[in-house]
Write a protein that holds these residues in place. Structure first.
Motif, PDB file in Angstrom:
ATOM      1  N   LEU A 209      22.254  12.175  56.438  1.00  0.00           N
ATOM      2  CA  LEU A 209      21.992  11.598  55.475  1.00  0.00           C
ATOM      3  C   LEU A 209      22.745  12.221  54.243  1.00  0.00           C
ATOM      4  O   LEU A 209      23.112  11.369  53.203  1.00  0.00           O
ATOM      5  N   ARG A 210      22.847  13.475  54.285  1.00  0.00           N
ATOM      6  CA  ARG A 210      23.652  14.300  53.164  1.00  0.00           C
ATOM      7  C   ARG A 210      25.228  13.798  52.928  1.00  0.00           C
ATOM      8  O   ARG A 210      25.372  13.489  51.899  1.00  0.00           O
ATOM      9  N   ALA A 211      25.840  13.673  54.140  1.00  0.00           N
ATOM     10  CA  ALA A 211      26.961  13.239  54.345  1.00  0.00           C
ATOM     11  C   ALA A 211      27.120  11.776  53.703  1.00  0.00           C
ATOM     12  O   ALA A 211      28.261  11.393  52.997  1.00  0.00           O
ATOM     13  N   ALA A 212      26.376  10.903  54.157  1.00  0.00           N
ATOM     14  CA  ALA A 212      26.338   9.523  53.688  1.00  0.00           C
ATOM     15  C   ALA A 212      26.276   9.529  52.045  1.00  0.00           C
ATOM     16  O   ALA A 212      27.084   8.804  51.679  1.00  0.00           O
ATOM     17  N   ASN A 213      25.521  10.170  51.498  1.00  0.00           N
ATOM     18  CA  ASN A 213      25.299  10.408  50.167  1.00  0.00           C
ATOM     19  C   ASN A 213      26.525  10.772  49.485  1.00  0.00           C
ATOM     20  O   ASN A 213      27.130  10.343  48.412  1.00  0.00           O
ATOM     21  N   LEU A 214      27.124  11.795  50.112  1.00  0.00           N
ATOM     22  CA  LEU A 214      28.348  12.735  49.612  1.00  0.00           C
ATOM     23  C   LEU A 214      29.943  11.510  49.699  1.00  0.00           C
ATOM     24  O   LEU A 214      30.420  11.315  48.725  1.00  0.00           O
ATOM     25  N   LEU A 215      29.859  10.949  50.791  1.00  0.00           N
ATOM     26  CA  LEU A 215      30.918   9.803  51.167  1.00  0.00           C
ATOM     27  C   LEU A 215      30.761   8.797  50.153  1.00  0.00           C
ATOM     28  O   LEU A 215      31.660   7.908  49.795  1.00  0.00           O
ATOM     29  N   ALA A 216      29.460   8.086  49.974  1.00  0.00           N
ATOM     30  CA  ALA A 216      29.204   6.974  49.168  1.00  0.00           C
ATOM     31  C   ALA A 216      29.411   7.490  47.723  1.00  0.00           C
ATOM     32  O   ALA A 216      29.533   6.284  46.900  1.00  0.00           O
ATOM     33  N   GLU A 217      29.294   8.576  47.501  1.00  0.00           N
ATOM     34  CA  GLU A 217      29.409   8.799  45.966  1.00  0.00           C
ATOM     35  C   GLU A 217      28.155   8.631  45.261  1.00  0.00           C
ATOM     36  O   GLU A 217      28.356   8.078  43.883  1.00  0.00           O
ATOM     37  N   ARG A 218      27.397   8.212  45.738  1.00  0.00           N
ATOM     38  CA  ARG A 218      25.934   7.759  45.260  1.00  0.00           C
ATOM     39  C   ARG A 218      24.798   8.128  46.228  1.00  0.00           C
ATOM     40  O   ARG A 218      25.088   8.309  47.406  1.00  0.00           O
ATOM     41  N   PRO A 219      23.401   8.134  45.661  1.00  0.00           N
ATOM     42  CA  PRO A 219      22.463   8.613  46.391  1.00  0.00           C
ATOM     43  C   PRO A 219      21.949   7.260  47.165  1.00  0.00           C
ATOM     44  O   PRO A 219      21.243   6.582  46.804  1.00  0.00           O
ATOM     45  N   LEU A 220      22.587   7.301  48.566  1.00  0.00           N
ATOM     46  CA  LEU A 220      21.947   6.149  49.327  1.00  0.00           C
ATOM     47  C   LEU A 220      20.453   6.717  50.171  1.00  0.00           C
ATOM     48  O   LEU A 220      19.705   5.657  50.119  1.00  0.00           O
ATOM     49  N   TYR A 221      20.437   8.176  50.315  1.00  0.00           N
ATOM     50  CA  TYR A 221      19.140   8.209  50.823  1.00  0.00           C
ATOM     51  C   TYR A 221      18.613   9.789  50.007  1.00  0.00           C
ATOM     52  O   TYR A 221      19.156  10.760  49.700  1.00  0.00           O
ATOM     53  N   GLU A 222      17.249   9.522  49.904  1.00  0.00           N
ATOM     54  CA  GLU A 222      16.594  10.743  49.094  1.00  0.00           C
ATOM     55  C   GLU A 222      15.610  11.516  50.260  1.00  0.00           C
ATOM     56  O   GLU A 222      14.911  10.775  50.713  1.00  0.00           O
ATOM     57  N   VAL A 223      15.823  12.687  50.496  1.00  0.00           N
ATOM     58  CA  VAL A 223      15.207  13.374  51.669  1.00  0.00           C
ATOM     59  C   VAL A 223      14.263  14.415  51.049  1.00  0.00           C
ATOM     60  O   VAL A 223      14.438  15.110  50.178  1.00  0.00           O
ATOM     61  N   ILE A 224      12.861  14.137  51.707  1.00  0.00           N
ATOM     62  CA  ILE A 224      11.837  15.007  51.082  1.00  0.00           C
ATOM     63  C   ILE A 224      11.270  15.740  52.227  1.00  0.00           C
ATOM     64  O   ILE A 224      11.025  15.147  53.485  1.00  0.00           O
ATOM     65  N   HIS A 225      11.224  17.122  52.227  1.00  0.00           N
ATOM     66  CA  HIS A 225      10.553  17.844  53.165  1.00  0.00           C
ATOM     67  C   HIS A 225       9.150  18.095  52.966  1.00  0.00           C
ATOM     68  O   HIS A 225       8.805  18.454  51.806  1.00  0.00           O
ATOM     69  N   LEU A 226       8.629  17.993  54.044  1.00  0.00           N
ATOM     70  CA  LEU A 226       6.986  17.965  53.986  1.00  0.00           C
ATOM     71  C   LEU A 226       6.609  19.100  55.124  1.00  0.00           C
ATOM     72  O   LEU A 226       7.191  19.405  56.130  1.00  0.00           O
ATOM     73  N   GLY A 227       5.265  19.640  54.948  1.00  0.00           N
ATOM     74  CA  GLY A 227       4.814  20.606  55.862  1.00  0.00           C
ATOM     75  C   GLY A 227       3.375  20.423  55.792  1.00  0.00           C
ATOM     76  O   GLY A 227       2.733  19.709  54.930  1.00  0.00           O
ATOM     77  N   PRO A 228       2.768  20.977  56.957  1.00  0.00           N
ATOM     78  CA  PRO A 228       1.184  20.890  57.078  1.00  0.00           C
ATOM     79  C   PRO A 228       0.546  21.857  55.789  1.00  0.00           C
ATOM     80  O   PRO A 228      -0.788  21.482  55.717  1.00  0.00           O
ATOM     81  N   GLY A 229       1.082  22.620  55.266  1.00  0.00           N
ATOM     82  CA  GLY A 229       0.728  23.442  54.443  1.00  0.00           C
ATOM     83  C   GLY A 229       1.906  23.531  53.052  1.00  0.00           C
ATOM     84  O   GLY A 229       2.792  22.842  53.140  1.00  0.00           O
TER      85      GLY A 229
END
Length: 308
Positions: free
Chosen positions: A23-43
């Motif tokens: 997903l990070r590489a896709a954003n880099l190669l597209a030179e625009r944000p295709l994917y926004e990644v949000i990290h979640l946890g139980p706490g």
């Protein structure tokens, strides 16, 4: 697209990286944000992997978030991980239309939340036997990954690289997906059905790139079939050219080939699972059981009810 990543239960770094890095590489190669990644946890605290890696958390399980997709990445003794609050939250996301994915042991958590009933699925072989015993009605497959409508499940390890290739190809075309895979020296992208079968070109009987691109995406979208225009767009050719290639090299049109793939998978489910006919019909892309029965009878000369 906004994608949530939920690492739990001593997740493996390799499975995590193979899911997130494309997903990070896709954003880099597209030179625009295709994917926004949000990290979640139980706490609110960072989540530690089975090794030394620690993933910072940006949101908590249970938070009101706008997500398009969520991947649960789990490892270790996932069978001992019992979190009713997490199950309720995942079920809520499913009701809201969020697509859910499980990586390595993550599909066990989705299954415990009651979210894999009537869906084809796979998971890491380490957890397959225990899950099959605990939930014999699940349609488990020994595949690298399975995409069944709004569920994506994956065996973990390096298999998420192949699954994310399929996801990116569906959304942005096979050519761009290959650029992302090449970024990781992942030049031999494996089809969903995995290494138990012959190579894609040998199995299909063609080396034409457009045919291979089309068949690859067909195999990863059996439950939610694409139309000819979508297949042609992903393969980078016109609809007429794609049909001409299929007819000349495989002796059938692209969509007839696609239907045969779906019916072959339906036959496997009939023989090897306890899924009702209606669920098998939906899992292989048919609108209802009567439509499925007509197509199956036309293909195999007998109705699917013979197996039930």
């Amino acid at each position: 697209m906004r994608i949530g990543i939920l690492p739990v239960a001593d997740f493996a770094v390799m499975s995590y990286a193979a899911t997130v890095e494309p997903l990070r590489a896709a954003n880099l190669l597209a030179e625009r944000p295709l994917y926004e990644v949000i990290h979640l946890g139980p706490g609110g605290h960072p989540v530690r992997s089975s090794g030394a890696a620690v993933v910072p958390i940006e949101a908590r399980v249970g938070d009101a978030l706008r997500l398009d997709m969520l991947f649960v990445i789990a490892g270790g003794d996932v069978g001992a991980h019992d979190d009713p609050a997490l199950y309720r939250w995942l079920a809520r996301l499913a009701r809201e239309g969020v697509h859910l994915g499980g990586v390595s042991g993550g599909p066990v958590i989705l299954a415990r939340a009651g979210l894999m009933a009537g869906r084809r699925m796979t998971l890491h072989w380490e957890y397959a036997e225990a899950l099959a015993e605990a939930a014999p009605d699940l349609a488990l497959e020994r595949s690298l990954y399975v995409i069944d409508r709004d569920r994506m499940t994956c065996a973990g390890g390096t298999a998420p690289l192949d699954m994310m290739h399929a996801l990116i190809a569906r959304q942005h075309g096979a050519g761009f997906a290959r650029r992302v895979s090449d970024w990781f020296m992942h030049t031999e992208v494996r089809p969903a059905i995995g290494p138990q079968r012959a190579g894609l070109a040998e199995r299909v009987g063609s080396h034409a790139p457009a045919i291979l691109d089309a068949v690859e995406v067909m195999e990863s979208h059996l439950a939610d079939p694409l139309d000819l225009a979508q297949l042609a767009s992903i393969a980078g050719v016109s609809r007429r050219q794609l049909n001409r290639l299929f007819t000349e090299q495989l002796g059938t049109s692209a969509m007839r080939y696609y239907r045969a793939l779906r019916l072959d998978r339906a036959q496997s489910l009939l023989r090897n699972s306890a899924m009702p006919l209606t669920q098998i019909a939906l899992a292989t892309g048919f609108a209802n059981s009567s439509h499925f029965s007509r197509a199956y009878s036309a293909q195999f000369g007998q109705p699917p009810s013979r197996y039930r």
